[in-house]
Design a protein around this motif. Sequence first.
Motif, PDB file in Angstrom:
ATOM      1  N   SER A  55       0.150  18.043   5.710  1.00 28.74           N
ATOM      2  CA  SER A  55       0.761  18.758   6.835  1.00 28.74           C
ATOM      3  C   SER A  55       2.215  18.354   7.053  1.00 28.74           C
ATOM      4  CB  SER A  55      -0.041  18.498   8.118  1.00 28.74           C
ATOM      5  OG  SER A  55       0.132  17.160   8.547  1.00 28.74           O
ATOM      6  N   GLY A  56       2.689  17.383   6.262  1.00 27.16           N
ATOM      7  CA  GLY A  56       4.079  16.973   6.349  1.00 27.16           C
ATOM      8  C   GLY A  56       4.324  15.709   7.144  1.00 27.16           C
ATOM      9  N   GLU A  57       3.276  15.080   7.616  1.00 24.06           N
ATOM     10  CA  GLU A  57       3.438  13.875   8.422  1.00 24.06           C
ATOM     11  C   GLU A  57       3.779  12.672   7.543  1.00 24.06           C
ATOM     12  OE1 GLU A  57       0.741  11.007  11.365  1.00 24.06           O
ATOM     13  OE2 GLU A  57       0.043  13.032  10.868  1.00 24.06           O
ATOM     14  N   LYS A  58       4.655  11.842   8.028  1.00 23.69           N
ATOM     15  CA  LYS A  58       4.970  10.589   7.364  1.00 23.69           C
ATOM     16  C   LYS A  58       4.038   9.510   7.894  1.00 23.69           C
ATOM     17  CE  LYS A  58       8.705   7.325   6.367  1.00 23.69           C
ATOM     18  NZ  LYS A  58      10.139   6.989   6.573  1.00 23.69           N
ATOM     19  N   ILE A  59       3.229   8.932   7.021  1.00 22.50           N
ATOM     20  CA  ILE A  59       2.241   7.942   7.427  1.00 22.50           C
ATOM     21  C   ILE A  59       2.863   6.549   7.467  1.00 22.50           C
ATOM     22  CG2 ILE A  59      -0.014   6.924   6.917  1.00 22.50           C
ATOM     23  CD1 ILE A  59      -0.167   9.863   7.632  1.00 22.50           C
ATOM     24  N   VAL A  60       2.699   5.857   8.565  1.00 25.20           N
ATOM     25  CA  VAL A  60       3.144   4.470   8.708  1.00 25.20           C
ATOM     26  C   VAL A  60       1.986   3.568   8.299  1.00 25.20           C
ATOM     27  CG1 VAL A  60       4.019   2.709  10.285  1.00 25.20           C
ATOM     28  CG2 VAL A  60       4.698   5.115  10.575  1.00 25.20           C
ATOM     29  N   ARG A  61       2.149   2.811   7.231  1.00 20.53           N
ATOM     30  CA  ARG A  61       1.029   2.041   6.677  1.00 20.53           C
ATOM     31  C   ARG A  61       0.427   1.050   7.667  1.00 20.53           C
ATOM     32  NH1 ARG A  61       1.724  -0.794   1.196  1.00 20.53           N
ATOM     33  NH2 ARG A  61       3.712  -1.465   2.062  1.00 20.53           N
ATOM     34  N   SER A  62       1.265   0.453   8.483  1.00 23.42           N
ATOM     35  CA  SER A  62       0.754  -0.541   9.426  1.00 23.42           C
ATOM     36  C   SER A  62      -0.143   0.078  10.489  1.00 23.42           C
ATOM     37  CB  SER A  62       1.922  -1.273  10.108  1.00 23.42           C
ATOM     38  OG  SER A  62       2.722  -0.351  10.830  1.00 23.42           O
ATOM     39  N   LYS A  63      -0.057   1.393  10.621  1.00 24.84           N
ATOM     40  CA  LYS A  63      -0.906   2.110  11.580  1.00 24.84           C
ATOM     41  C   LYS A  63      -1.961   2.962  10.877  1.00 24.84           C
ATOM     42  CE  LYS A  63       2.752   2.335  15.058  1.00 24.84           C
ATOM     43  NZ  LYS A  63       3.578   3.231  15.921  1.00 24.84           N
ATOM     44  N   ALA A  64      -2.168   2.665   9.604  1.00 24.76           N
ATOM     45  CA  ALA A  64      -3.110   3.451   8.807  1.00 24.76           C
ATOM     46  C   ALA A  64      -4.230   2.558   8.265  1.00 24.76           C
ATOM     47  CB  ALA A  64      -2.371   4.144   7.660  1.00 24.76           C
ATOM     48  N   LEU A  65      -4.803   1.790   9.175  1.00 22.23           N
ATOM     49  CA  LEU A  65      -5.823   0.841   8.756  1.00 22.23           C
ATOM     50  C   LEU A  65      -7.203   1.497   8.665  1.00 22.23           C
ATOM     51  CD1 LEU A  65      -4.826  -2.284  10.880  1.00 22.23           C
ATOM     52  CD2 LEU A  65      -4.148  -1.698   8.551  1.00 22.23           C
ATOM     53  N   GLY A  66      -7.858   1.218   7.556  1.00 23.04           N
ATOM     54  CA  GLY A  66      -9.240   1.628   7.420  1.00 23.04           C
ATOM     55  C   GLY A  66     -10.137   0.435   7.697  1.00 23.04           C
ATOM     56  N   LYS A  67     -11.401   0.584   7.317  1.00 26.89           N
ATOM     57  CA  LYS A  67     -12.361  -0.492   7.524  1.00 26.89           C
ATOM     58  C   LYS A  67     -13.112  -0.742   6.237  1.00 26.89           C
ATOM     59  CE  LYS A  67     -16.068  -2.021  10.570  1.00 26.89           C
ATOM     60  NZ  LYS A  67     -16.914  -1.682  11.736  1.00 26.89           N
ATOM     61  N   SER A  68     -13.204  -1.988   5.829  1.00 23.15           N
ATOM     62  CA  SER A  68     -13.899  -2.339   4.605  1.00 23.15           C
ATOM     63  C   SER A  68     -15.411  -2.283   4.806  1.00 23.15           C
ATOM     64  CB  SER A  68     -13.501  -3.745   4.149  1.00 23.15           C
ATOM     65  OG  SER A  68     -14.278  -4.131   3.030  1.00 23.15           O
ATOM     66  N   LEU A  69     -16.105  -1.834   3.772  1.00 22.22           N
ATOM     67  CA  LEU A  69     -17.569  -1.837   3.786  1.00 22.22           C
ATOM     68  C   LEU A  69     -18.138  -3.028   3.008  1.00 22.22           C
ATOM     69  CD1 LEU A  69     -18.393   1.949   3.333  1.00 22.22           C
ATOM     70  CD2 LEU A  69     -18.278   0.617   5.443  1.00 22.22           C
ATOM     71  N   TYR A  70     -17.265  -3.861   2.470  1.00 26.29           N
ATOM     72  CA  TYR A  70     -17.724  -5.004   1.687  1.00 26.29           C
ATOM     73  C   TYR A  70     -18.562  -5.946   2.552  1.00 26.29           C
ATOM     74  CZ  TYR A  70     -17.773  -9.230  -1.120  1.00 26.29           C
ATOM     75  OH  TYR A  70     -18.185 -10.328  -1.832  1.00 26.29           O
ATOM     76  N   GLY A  71     -19.750  -6.261   2.059  1.00 27.15           N
ATOM     77  CA  GLY A  71     -20.612  -7.197   2.760  1.00 27.15           C
ATOM     78  C   GLY A  71     -21.316  -6.631   3.970  1.00 27.15           C
ATOM     79  N   LYS A  72     -21.156  -5.343   4.221  1.00 26.24           N
ATOM     80  CA  LYS A  72     -21.746  -4.728   5.399  1.00 26.24           C
ATOM     81  C   LYS A  72     -23.197  -4.307   5.122  1.00 26.24           C
ATOM     82  CE  LYS A  72     -18.029  -5.378   7.651  1.00 26.24           C
ATOM     83  NZ  LYS A  72     -17.046  -4.346   7.908  1.00 26.24           N
ATOM     84  N   THR A  73     -23.866  -3.859   6.179  1.00 25.28           N
ATOM     85  CA  THR A  73     -25.289  -3.529   6.114  1.00 25.28           C
ATOM     86  C   THR A  73     -25.507  -2.026   6.042  1.00 25.28           C
ATOM     87  OG1 THR A  73     -25.920  -5.514   7.341  1.00 25.28           O
ATOM     88  CG2 THR A  73     -27.509  -3.707   7.312  1.00 25.28           C
TER      89      THR A  73
END
Length: 317
Positions: free
Chosen positions: A125-143
């Motif tokens: 859509s043309g948005e510039k993504i700021v990486r510091s505000k683009a945090l996901g969540k890891s599934l490593y070790g999760k249930t």
Amino acid sequence: MSKPKVYMVDPYYQDAIDLLQSNSSVESIIYTDPRKSNWQEDADALLIRSETRLGEAEFSKAKKLKAVVKQGVGIDNVNLEDAKKYGIAVANTPGLNSEAVAELTLGLALSISRRLSEFDRRIRSGEKIVRSKALGKSLYGKTLGVIGMGNIGKVIAKKWIGAMEGKVIGYDPIAPEWKDIPHTRVQQMDELLKESDVVTLHVPLTPQTKHMIGEKEMALMKKDAILINAARGGVVDEAALLKALQEDKLGGAGLDAMDYEPPTMSAYGDGLLKCENVIMTPHIGGSTIENQVRSGLASVETVLALLEGKDVPGRIV
């Protein structure tokens, strides 16, 4: 004496068509043949997929029908009681799409947790993504909570342990034990819902499973949990799901099965598709080339065996 007629009324992969047409013991009418609409006149057997629905209205007009084979596992588009009433054998192809559906399940969970579709849409859509505000969540070790401990549930459990090194909780009042997979099996689904970071559904649609995940069940889940439905539409109460997402009571949802298939903007554009943390796919869990070849060939082999009076592993009626 005329040969039995097998009608392939829905699209199948070419390998299955070739196998059917190469069998000299039957006459085959495939889905591109205009005659397919008249199958009730002389069909001895049908090869179908989810697009075709069969019940009293169809079976009562079928003059010669002996067998129906559905490619895939789900059989809710065929009324089994009506088939039994008219003495029509019904079979599916169990156990063949497990790897494909498990792959999609894992892909949906990862895409939601890492916000892949969301960021892709925003970039397009043309948005510039700021990486510091683009945090996901890891599934490593999760249930992972697996509801439905059949073939597909078993495969996704293995993949989760291998890829995520996480824990697995299983719930199923019917399926046999997993003897070779480290997991905790609970007797009450509520226990699984409370403990799981990702909940994945792999059950058929029956009166017992309809809306088995509703407002009460979602209220038990973790606030950041992800719900995956790659089973059947109707298993999840979609109105309750939308409410939970809008109130930030769930981390996201991946839906390959829903009430309206394929999903459209007219059906979901003002609701679930407005949620950035929702991914919808058009019931493509088993839609890989490899799986379509395997299950298509199995369908043809099954229908030929039924016409010969043989037992088949996927026979339901």
